[in-house]
Enzyme design. Sequence first.
Site, PDB file in Angstrom:
ATOM      1  N   GLN A  43       0.873  -1.183   0.000  1.00  0.00           N
ATOM      2  CA  GLN A  43       0.000   0.000   0.000  1.00  0.00           C
ATOM      3  C   GLN A  43       0.908   1.231   0.000  1.00  0.00           C
ATOM      4  OE1 GLN A  43      -3.680  -0.703   0.329  1.00  0.00           O
ATOM      5  NE2 GLN A  43      -2.745  -2.660  -0.254  1.00  0.00           N
ATOM      6  N   ALA A  49     -11.547   2.453   4.640  1.00  0.00           N
ATOM      7  CA  ALA A  49     -10.535   1.621   4.014  1.00  0.00           C
ATOM      8  C   ALA A  49      -9.777   2.374   2.924  1.00  0.00           C
ATOM      9  CB  ALA A  49     -11.178   0.366   3.442  1.00  0.00           C
ATOM     10  N   HIS A  50      -8.804   1.683   2.329  1.00  0.00           N
ATOM     11  CA  HIS A  50      -7.901   2.307   1.365  1.00  0.00           C
ATOM     12  C   HIS A  50      -8.626   2.842   0.130  1.00  0.00           C
ATOM     13  CE1 HIS A  50      -7.023  -1.983  -0.441  1.00  0.00           C
ATOM     14  NE2 HIS A  50      -8.295  -1.664  -0.473  1.00  0.00           N
ATOM     15  N   ASN A  51      -8.184   4.005  -0.300  1.00  0.00           N
ATOM     16  CA  ASN A  51      -8.649   4.665  -1.517  1.00  0.00           C
ATOM     17  C   ASN A  51     -10.103   5.110  -1.482  1.00  0.00           C
ATOM     18  OD1 ASN A  51      -6.317   2.624  -2.791  1.00  0.00           O
ATOM     19  ND2 ASN A  51      -6.308   4.715  -3.590  1.00  0.00           N
ATOM     20  N   SER A  85     -12.133   1.746  -1.735  1.00  0.00           N
ATOM     21  CA  SER A  85     -12.504   2.501  -2.938  1.00  0.00           C
ATOM     22  C   SER A  85     -13.974   2.908  -2.975  1.00  0.00           C
ATOM     23  CB  SER A  85     -12.153   1.697  -4.200  1.00  0.00           C
ATOM     24  OG  SER A  85     -10.761   1.442  -4.270  1.00  0.00           O
TER      25      SER A  85
END
Length: 330
Positions: free
Chosen positions: A202, A243-245, A263
């Site tokens: 990441q 969470a990520h993005n 995302s």
Amino acid sequence: MQSYSIEEINNILDGELVGHTTSQITGPEQLDKAENNHITFIGSTKYIKYWDASKASAAIVNEKFTVEPGENRALIKVKNADLAMAKLLEVFNPPPPVFDIDIHPTAVVHETAKLGKDCQIGAGCYIGKDVVLADGVILYPNVTIMDETTIGAHTIVWSGTVIRERTEIGAYCIFHTNVSIGADGFGYRPSDDGRGLVKIPQIGNVIIGNGVEIGANSCVDRGKFSSTIIGDGCKIDNLVQIAHNCVMGRSCIMAGHSGLAGSVTLGDGVIIGGSASIKDHTTIHSGATIGAGSGVMGDVAAGKIMLGYPATESREMLKQWVALRKLAKQ
């Protein structure tokens, strides 16, 4: 102990004073716990019936409500009792903890870090390489700020919070106890031999706008490629996972135990109720509301209200619940 006459409080709130009390007001309190030195508030018609039994000497009420003050009691009528009470709570808000010294001798500050004017850094803090703190940033004891992070003016970070490398944070933010910003996103894939999992690096970061508040023990993971983004004015409750993005627009609200998978995109002014779950790669457009405990599996149009698991447009879900209740009675 500070105290105010009812006239002084009315001047602060710029309301309409009905009735009078000679009691000095020493603080606000809820209806059923108030004593005669307290002011309470009535923001919903369902609480009007409790006013007569309350010991409070005064109440802030919505101007449209029909309520009588009673003997030696007063009402302050305002357009919005909740907002007026918030203004009064600021008046009675106790001061924050005091720093005896601006930078505690046990704090570790890297020689390349740049600190603005009037920064305060508590005991046991760690400030990494090339960190930039703007004017008036406050770090309470045992905060960790990792390398190349920037934090805007007058942001407050409470104890136990960890802000990982390369994070960009705006001005006037508040991070409560034990917040995690910029940890690895949750990314794994099955290995070629099918006997384990491969961790996906990441390499992105987190960007947080101005005026953002994040509650205790909440987590914002960094992006896999680019950035996880939280827009200006967002308010995030305790125990929330982002969470990520993920990309959040301006002034979104996320209540406790809710979560965004990877995302997810939120438009401006989206409200996520407590314990709601949002599937990855989903877009919730501006002004939508997701009810508590709902599970969103697909995109949500602007302004829609979604309920249930899986989440469905509110009117349709309410019809389903009514039908189920009728079926259960057969």
